[in-house]
Design a protein around this motif. Structure first.
Motif, PDB file in Angstrom:
ATOM      1  N   GLN A   1       0.826  -1.201   0.000  1.00 49.50           N
ATOM      2  CA  GLN A   1       0.000   0.000   0.000  1.00 49.50           C
ATOM      3  C   GLN A   1       0.867   1.260   0.000  1.00 49.50           C
ATOM      4  O   GLN A   1       0.593   2.217  -0.734  1.00 49.50           O
ATOM      5  N   PHE A   2       1.903   1.246   0.841  1.00 41.53           N
ATOM      6  CA  PHE A   2       2.842   2.366   0.848  1.00 41.53           C
ATOM      7  C   PHE A   2       3.520   2.521  -0.505  1.00 41.53           C
ATOM      8  O   PHE A   2       3.761   3.648  -0.977  1.00 41.53           O
ATOM      9  N   PHE A   3       3.810   1.410  -1.145  1.00 42.40           N
ATOM     10  CA  PHE A   3       4.444   1.429  -2.460  1.00 42.40           C
ATOM     11  C   PHE A   3       3.560   2.149  -3.471  1.00 42.40           C
ATOM     12  O   PHE A   3       4.029   3.016  -4.227  1.00 42.40           O
ATOM     13  N   VAL A   4       2.293   1.796  -3.500  1.00 40.22           N
ATOM     14  CA  VAL A   4       1.376   2.414  -4.469  1.00 40.22           C
ATOM     15  C   VAL A   4       1.240   3.907  -4.211  1.00 40.22           C
ATOM     16  O   VAL A   4       1.298   4.726  -5.142  1.00 40.22           O
ATOM     17  N   ILE A   5       1.073   4.295  -2.950  1.00 43.60           N
ATOM     18  CA  ILE A   5       0.909   5.718  -2.630  1.00 43.60           C
ATOM     19  C   ILE A   5       2.174   6.500  -2.972  1.00 43.60           C
ATOM     20  O   ILE A   5       2.125   7.581  -3.573  1.00 43.60           O
ATOM     21  N   ALA A   6       3.333   5.956  -2.590  1.00 46.74           N
ATOM     22  CA  ALA A   6       4.599   6.666  -2.822  1.00 46.74           C
ATOM     23  C   ALA A   6       4.876   6.846  -4.310  1.00 46.74           C
ATOM     24  O   ALA A   6       5.246   7.937  -4.759  1.00 46.74           O
ATOM     25  N   ASN A   7       4.700   5.795  -5.093  1.00 47.62           N
ATOM     26  CA  ASN A   7       4.983   5.914  -6.525  1.00 47.62           C
ATOM     27  C   ASN A   7       3.963   6.794  -7.233  1.00 47.62           C
ATOM     28  O   ASN A   7       4.310   7.467  -8.217  1.00 47.62           O
ATOM     29  N   ALA A   8       2.726   6.817  -6.751  1.00 45.29           N
ATOM     30  CA  ALA A   8       1.743   7.728  -7.325  1.00 45.29           C
ATOM     31  C   ALA A   8       2.134   9.178  -7.042  1.00 45.29           C
ATOM     32  O   ALA A   8       2.002  10.052  -7.912  1.00 45.29           O
ATOM     33  N   ILE A   9       2.623   9.446  -5.836  1.00 39.19           N
ATOM     34  CA  ILE A   9       3.075  10.799  -5.502  1.00 39.19           C
ATOM     35  C   ILE A   9       4.264  11.196  -6.376  1.00 39.19           C
ATOM     36  O   ILE A   9       4.330  12.322  -6.895  1.00 39.19           O
TER      37      ILE A   9
END
Length: 207
Positions: A95-103
Motif C-alpha cells: 500500500q505504501f508502495f502504491v501511494i509513494a509511486n503515485a506521488i
C-alpha cells in the motif's frame, strides 16, 4: 576609429589637430565593448536530457503504480465458498508502495514545466535548484518504497523458516510476478531520478 578583434571600438584623435575652428582639440574618448553572451549549449543539452529522463521516470513510476495497484490473484478451488486470494492491499508495504509511486509520478508530471524553463533559460539557477531539492526528496521516497516492497517480495519467493513464514509464490505465481515487476519499475524510476540529480548538480556547478 579602430576596431580590434575583442569587439572594442576606440576613437583616436591626433594631437595638434583643430576641431570646431579652435586651437585646442577636444579630448574625446569613446570606448564600447561588445559583451559576448555565452551560448549555453552544454547547459541546454543537459536541460533537454533532464526533460527526457523525467518522461522516462514518469513512465516507470506510473507503470509500477498501475501494476501493483491492479495485482490480485485468486486460487481456483472446487467450491466458490472456499477461495484464497492475494491482493496488494493485504500488505501495508505494498500500500505504501502504491501511494509513494503515485506521488512521485504526480510530482514528475508537475515538474515538466520547470524543466522546460531550464531548456529555454539554461542559465537560470532558481528553477534548477528547486528541482534538485524536490528530486532528492522524491528519489528517497521512491527507493524507500521499492526497498520495503522488495523485502516482502523476497519473503514471498523464499519465505523464512525461522519464523515459519511460508513462500507463497509457488501458489500465487502471477501475483509474485506482477509485484516483482512493479518493484523493478520503481527501482528504475529511482535510478533515473538519481541521474537527474547528478546532471542538475553538474549544471549548477558550471553556472
Amino acid at each position: 576609429m579602430e576596431t580590434d578583434r575583442s569587439g572594442e571600438t576606440a576613437i583616436n584623435i591626433i594631437p595638434g589637430t583643430k576641431a570646431n575652428g579652435k586651437g585646442k582639440a577636444p579630448v574625446v574618448v569613446s570606448s564600447t565593448k561588445a559583451v559576448e553572451q555565452p551560448k549555453g549549449g552544454l547547459k541546454k543539452g543537459i536541460a533537454i536530457c533532464d526533460f527526457l529522463l523525467r518522461l522516462c521516470a514518469i513512465g516507470a513510476a506510473l507503470g509500477a503504480t498501475a501494476t501493483m495497484g491492479t495485482t490480485a490473484e485468486t486460487l481456483p478451488f472446487f467450491t466458490q465458498f472456499l477461495q484464497f486470494q492475494a491482493q496488494y492491499n493485504d500488505i501495508p508495504a505494498f500500500q505504501f508502495f502504491v501511494i509513494a509511486n503515485a506521488i512521485v509520478a504526480g510530482y514528475l508530471l508537475l515538474s515538466l514545466p520547470f524543466s522546460i524553463i531550464c531548456i529555454i533559460r539554461p542559465y537560470a539557477t532558481a528553477p534548477r535548484l528547486l528541482l534538485v531539492i524536490f528530486d532528492t526528496v522524491m528519489a528517497g521516497l521512491t527507493i524507500a518504497s521499492a526497498s520495503a516492497s522488495a523485502s516482502i517480495v523476497y519473503l514471498a519467493h523464499y519465505g523464512n523458516p525461522n519464523t515459519n513464514w511460508l513462500a507463497i509464490c509457488q501458489q500465487f505465481g502471477d501475483f509474485c510476478r506482477s509485484v516483482s515487476g512493479a518493484v523493478v519499475g520503481s527501482f528504475i524510476a529511482g535510478a533515473i531520478l538519481m541521474v537527474i540529480i547528478v546532471l542538475s548538480a553538474f549544471a549548477l556547478k558550471r553556472s
